[in-house]
Write a protein that holds these residues in place. Sequence first.
Motif, PDB file in Angstrom:
ATOM      1  N   ASP A 190      -3.848  -1.892 -11.521  1.00  0.00           N
ATOM      2  CA  ASP A 190      -3.012  -2.312 -10.129  1.00  0.00           C
ATOM      3  C   ASP A 190      -4.032  -2.813  -9.093  1.00  0.00           C
ATOM      4  N   ALA A 235      -1.139   6.080   4.928  1.00  0.00           N
ATOM      5  CA  ALA A 235      -0.974   7.131   3.887  1.00  0.00           C
ATOM      6  C   ALA A 235      -1.534   6.724   2.713  1.00  0.00           C
ATOM      7  N   GLY A 236      -1.734   7.557   1.768  1.00  0.00           N
ATOM      8  CA  GLY A 236      -2.006   7.041   0.408  1.00  0.00           C
ATOM      9  C   GLY A 236      -3.345   6.298   0.286  1.00  0.00           C
ATOM     10  N   ASP A 278      10.595   7.299  -5.812  1.00  0.00           N
ATOM     11  CA  ASP A 278       9.411   6.884  -6.678  1.00  0.00           C
ATOM     12  C   ASP A 278       8.468   6.052  -6.165  1.00  0.00           C
ATOM     13  N   SER A 279       9.213   4.884  -5.356  1.00  0.00           N
ATOM     14  CA  SER A 279       8.635   3.771  -4.874  1.00  0.00           C
ATOM     15  C   SER A 279       8.310   3.720  -3.330  1.00  0.00           C
ATOM     16  N   CYS A 280       8.793   4.793  -2.613  1.00  0.00           N
ATOM     17  CA  CYS A 280       8.706   4.787  -0.971  1.00  0.00           C
ATOM     18  C   CYS A 280       7.868   6.185  -0.884  1.00  0.00           C
ATOM     19  N   LEU A 304      -4.423   3.594   1.374  1.00  0.00           N
ATOM     20  CA  LEU A 304      -4.880   2.851   2.573  1.00  0.00           C
ATOM     21  C   LEU A 304      -5.689   3.879   3.356  1.00  0.00           C
ATOM     22  N   ASP A 309       5.889   3.952   3.810  1.00  0.00           N
ATOM     23  CA  ASP A 309       5.397   2.902   3.177  1.00  0.00           C
ATOM     24  C   ASP A 309       6.467   2.707   1.955  1.00  0.00           C
ATOM     25  N   ARG A 323       2.874  13.928  -7.194  1.00  0.00           N
ATOM     26  CA  ARG A 323       1.314  13.393  -7.207  1.00  0.00           C
ATOM     27  C   ARG A 323       0.203  14.612  -6.842  1.00  0.00           C
TER      28      ARG A 323
HETATM   29  P1  TMP Z   1      -0.475   3.580  -2.128  1.00  0.00           P
HETATM   30  O1  TMP Z   1      -0.651   4.312  -0.940  1.00  0.00           O
HETATM   31  O2  TMP Z   1      -0.908   4.550  -3.395  1.00  0.00           O
HETATM   32  O3  TMP Z   1      -1.026   2.628  -2.483  1.00  0.00           O
HETATM   33  O4  TMP Z   1       0.908   3.489  -2.267  1.00  0.00           O
HETATM   34  C1  TMP Z   1       1.922   2.728  -1.505  1.00  0.00           C
HETATM   35  C2  TMP Z   1       3.287   2.824  -1.794  1.00  0.00           C
HETATM   36  O5  TMP Z   1       3.497   2.184  -3.014  1.00  0.00           O
HETATM   37  C3  TMP Z   1       3.731   4.302  -1.901  1.00  0.00           C
HETATM   38  O6  TMP Z   1       5.065   4.089  -1.213  1.00  0.00           O
HETATM   39  C4  TMP Z   1       3.998   4.387  -3.270  1.00  0.00           C
HETATM   40  C5  TMP Z   1       4.232   2.859  -3.820  1.00  0.00           C
HETATM   41  N1  TMP Z   1       3.690   2.847  -5.362  1.00  0.00           N
HETATM   42  C6  TMP Z   1       4.278   2.620  -6.446  1.00  0.00           C
HETATM   43  O7  TMP Z   1       5.823   2.580  -6.066  1.00  0.00           O
HETATM   44  N2  TMP Z   1       3.806   2.284  -7.636  1.00  0.00           N
HETATM   45  C7  TMP Z   1       2.557   2.514  -7.852  1.00  0.00           C
HETATM   46  O8  TMP Z   1       2.089   2.229  -8.707  1.00  0.00           O
HETATM   47  C8  TMP Z   1       1.703   2.859  -6.499  1.00  0.00           C
HETATM   48  C9  TMP Z   1       0.216   3.015  -6.772  1.00  0.00           C
HETATM   49  C10 TMP Z   1       2.197   2.940  -5.365  1.00  0.00           C
END
Ligand code: TMP
Length: 253
Positions: A128, A97-98, A199-201, A100, A174, A218
């Motif tokens: 980042d 996803a995202g 927010d982070s999953c 990747l 993820d 998003r």
């Molecule tokens: P990504 O596919 O955008 O790299 O994100 C991977 C995972 O990390 C997704 O679960 C969202 C989380 N994430 C954050 O918590 N903070 C961030 O700044 C980003 C880019 C992703």
Amino acid sequence: MRRRQIYEGKAKVLFEGPEPGTLVQYFKDDATAFNAQKKGVITGKGVLNNRISEYLMTRLESIGVPTHFVRRLNMREQLIREVEIIPLEVVVRNIAAGSLSKRLGIEEGAPLPRSIVEYYYKNDELGDPMVSEEHITSFGWANTQDIDEMLQYALRVNDFLTGLFLGVGLKLVDFKLEFGRLWDDEEMRIVLADEISPDSCRLWDVTTNEKLDKDRFRRDLGGVEEAYQEVARRLGVLPEAGPVDLQGPRLIQ
Ligand code: TMP
Ligand code: ASP
């Protein structure tokens, strides 16, 4: 009580805590994406993420993963141990996803042959960037032993949370973890820090694959507030009073 503000991030504020070595972590409703190019408010998010992160961190502590979490103080605040944040985002992926999918051209939703762990350097100006262990050790952000410890914790968190979420009908696609250093006397320990929340999953419904996480914000999918509420509801941590509790403080005149 006016507390001294230590740090303000995109979704949280850190205040001085009641005792030395502690901080108060305040969860805002603010949401950003794509390194803050997109900004918005998800009403009630702070209240829900406070509860969801409390629940997940507490469960992780119970299986022996050390965290910065001490206790929840109120609707939007939790008491945490003060740590020195390691400037890395540790991402674990189970399903493509995202970024990747985008970077490697792998269809979103494709199961990965095994869990993949990636490291990103926490630096807003640079957006980042993804880094390797070589970069991490060369630039002194962490040593090989620290990296190994974070990796082991990240995989344990993945195993545990995958099962926990599956139990409530969610696929853990993820997630991102942050770690911090804690000193007890002369001993340094690495502990899980920040938050674990939608927010982070990435969390998808097991049967419909409906996205129940920040991707709704998003990607402008709508139903953002409802998605956070649904995750909290399934975990059994939706505040009893429901949406009434989610409005934030109201002025009584
Ligand atoms: P990504 O596919 O955008 O790299 O994100 C991977 C995972 O990390 C997704 O679960 C969202 C989380 N994430 C954050 O918590 N903070 C961030 O700044 C980003 C880019 C992703
Ligand atoms: N939280 C990050 C930001 O603002 C990115 C994201 O979660 O998509 O920019």
